[in-house]
Design a protein around this motif. Structure first.
Motif, mmCIF file in Angstrom:
data_model
loop_
_atom_site.group_PDB
_atom_site.id
_atom_site.type_symbol
_atom_site.label_atom_id
_atom_site.label_comp_id
_atom_site.label_asym_id
_atom_site.label_seq_id
_atom_site.Cartn_x
_atom_site.Cartn_y
_atom_site.Cartn_z
ATOM 1 N N GLN A 1 42.561 24.766 48.827
ATOM 2 C CA GLN A 1 43.461 25.840 49.203
ATOM 3 C C GLN A 1 42.992 27.121 48.538
ATOM 4 N N VAL A 2 43.235 28.224 49.210
ATOM 5 C CA VAL A 2 42.779 29.514 48.708
ATOM 6 C C VAL A 2 43.688 29.989 47.580
ATOM 7 N N GLN A 3 43.081 30.457 46.512
ATOM 8 C CA GLN A 3 43.820 31.011 45.379
ATOM 9 C C GLN A 3 43.183 32.329 44.964
ATOM 10 N N LEU A 4 44.043 33.261 44.588
ATOM 11 C CA LEU A 4 43.613 34.528 44.021
ATOM 12 C C LEU A 4 44.249 34.648 42.640
ATOM 13 N N VAL A 5 43.441 34.886 41.634
ATOM 14 C CA VAL A 5 43.948 34.971 40.271
ATOM 15 C C VAL A 5 43.598 36.331 39.697
ATOM 16 N N GLU A 6 44.647 37.096 39.369
ATOM 17 C CA GLU A 6 44.452 38.409 38.764
ATOM 18 C C GLU A 6 44.455 38.304 37.244
ATOM 19 N N SER A 7 43.761 39.225 36.604
ATOM 20 C CA SER A 7 43.777 39.307 35.144
ATOM 21 C C SER A 7 43.513 40.753 34.737
ATOM 22 N N GLY A 8 43.795 41.040 33.474
ATOM 23 C CA GLY A 8 43.490 42.363 32.940
ATOM 24 C C GLY A 8 44.666 43.292 32.796
ATOM 25 N N GLY A 9 45.823 42.884 33.248
ATOM 26 C CA GLY A 9 46.993 43.743 33.111
ATOM 27 C C GLY A 9 47.434 43.863 31.655
ATOM 28 N N GLY A 10 48.327 44.799 31.419
ATOM 29 C CA GLY A 10 48.839 44.981 30.070
ATOM 30 C C GLY A 10 49.379 46.379 29.883
ATOM 31 N N LEU A 11 49.422 46.788 28.630
ATOM 32 C CA LEU A 11 49.964 48.099 28.260
ATOM 33 C C LEU A 11 48.816 49.067 27.999
ATOM 34 N N VAL A 12 48.918 50.238 28.578
ATOM 35 C CA VAL A 12 47.910 51.265 28.364
ATOM 36 C C VAL A 12 48.623 52.597 28.181
ATOM 37 N N GLN A 13 48.075 53.443 27.365
ATOM 38 C CA GLN A 13 48.659 54.761 27.152
ATOM 39 C C GLN A 13 48.282 55.706 28.291
ATOM 40 N N ALA A 14 49.145 56.648 28.553
ATOM 41 C CA ALA A 14 48.836 57.653 29.561
ATOM 42 C C ALA A 14 47.512 58.328 29.232
ATOM 43 N N GLY A 15 46.686 58.479 30.255
ATOM 44 C CA GLY A 15 45.366 59.050 30.070
ATOM 45 C C GLY A 15 44.296 58.034 29.755
ATOM 46 N N GLY A 16 44.694 56.785 29.560
ATOM 47 C CA GLY A 16 43.760 55.747 29.183
ATOM 48 C C GLY A 16 43.124 55.041 30.369
ATOM 49 N N THR A 17 42.332 54.024 30.034
ATOM 50 C CA THR A 17 41.611 53.262 31.052
ATOM 51 C C THR A 17 42.002 51.796 30.990
ATOM 52 N N LEU A 18 41.777 51.110 32.102
ATOM 53 C CA LEU A 18 42.110 49.692 32.210
ATOM 54 C C LEU A 18 41.313 49.120 33.364
ATOM 55 N N ARG A 19 40.988 47.843 33.274
ATOM 56 C CA ARG A 19 40.316 47.171 34.379
ATOM 57 C C ARG A 19 41.106 45.935 34.770
ATOM 58 N N LEU A 20 41.399 45.820 36.044
ATOM 59 C CA LEU A 20 41.980 44.610 36.618
ATOM 60 C C LEU A 20 40.883 43.830 37.335
ATOM 61 N N SER A 21 41.003 42.517 37.267
ATOM 62 C CA SER A 21 40.055 41.642 37.944
ATOM 63 C C SER A 21 40.810 40.678 38.845
ATOM 64 N N CYS A 22 40.162 40.288 39.925
ATOM 65 C CA CYS A 22 40.733 39.296 40.836
ATOM 66 C C CYS A 22 39.617 38.357 41.274
ATOM 67 N N ALA A 23 39.834 37.081 41.053
ATOM 68 C CA ALA A 23 38.849 36.074 41.439
ATOM 69 C C ALA A 23 39.453 35.171 42.500
ATOM 70 N N GLY A 24 38.750 35.043 43.600
ATOM 71 C CA GLY A 24 39.206 34.188 44.682
ATOM 72 C C GLY A 24 38.451 32.873 44.695
ATOM 73 N N SER A 25 39.149 31.827 45.112
ATOM 74 C CA SER A 25 38.520 30.517 45.211
ATOM 75 C C SER A 25 39.139 29.749 46.372
ATOM 76 N N GLY A 26 38.414 28.721 46.784
ATOM 77 C CA GLY A 26 38.947 27.832 47.814
ATOM 78 C C GLY A 26 38.730 28.292 49.242
ATOM 79 N N VAL A 27 38.103 29.455 49.427
ATOM 80 C CA VAL A 27 37.864 29.951 50.779
ATOM 81 C C VAL A 27 36.529 29.425 51.282
ATOM 82 N N THR A 28 36.466 29.133 52.573
ATOM 83 C CA THR A 28 35.206 28.736 53.180
ATOM 84 C C THR A 28 34.437 30.009 53.523
ATOM 85 N N GLY A 29 33.343 30.236 52.817
ATOM 86 C CA GLY A 29 32.593 31.471 53.028
ATOM 87 C C GLY A 29 33.118 32.578 52.145
#
Length: 115
Positions: A1-29
């Motif tokens: 079955q297809v799953q998408l898993v996000e990571s990287g969220g959290g608290l950041v100060q205004a003006g700051g930087t952050l990276r979110l990631s998403c990894a998918g699995s279970g898809v054909t192709g």
């Protein structure tokens, strides 16, 4: 079955930087496109950015000059880089992936931008 898993969220100060990631699995192709949506408290879910399998990108006007979407579609992975985060960016961020048959959603990751 297809799953998408996000990571990287959290608290950041205004003006700051952050990276979110998403990894998918279970898809054909691979997915036709992967992207990000967000939902702030009391508001509807809204489009943020998308990356196509051909490498094309599209952004919401509110984030166009501050966020960057990138990824490796061959590995079903997408990222969202925040730059100059604003308190208005506070929301749950959801990864979305499209196939010819249907769309898939991740569970979401909370991003909080403090002023």
């Amino acid at each position: 079955q297809v799953q998408l898993v996000e990571s990287g969220g959290g608290l950041v100060q205004a003006g700051g930087t952050l990276r979110l990631s998403c990894a998918g699995s279970g898809v054909t192709g691979t997915f036709n496109a992967m992207g990000w949506y967000r939902q702030a408290p009391g508001k509807q879910r809204e489009f943020v950015a998308t990356l196509s399998s051909a490498g094309g990108t599209n952004y919401a006007d509110s984030v166009k000059s501050r966020f960057t979407i990138s990824g490796d579609m061959d590995k079903n992975t997408v990222y969202l880089d925040f730059d100059r985060a604003e308190p208005e960016d506070t929301a749950i961020y959801y990864c979305k992936a499209d196939t010819w048959i249907r769309d898939y959603w991740g569970q979401g990751t909370q991003v909080t931008v403090s002023s």
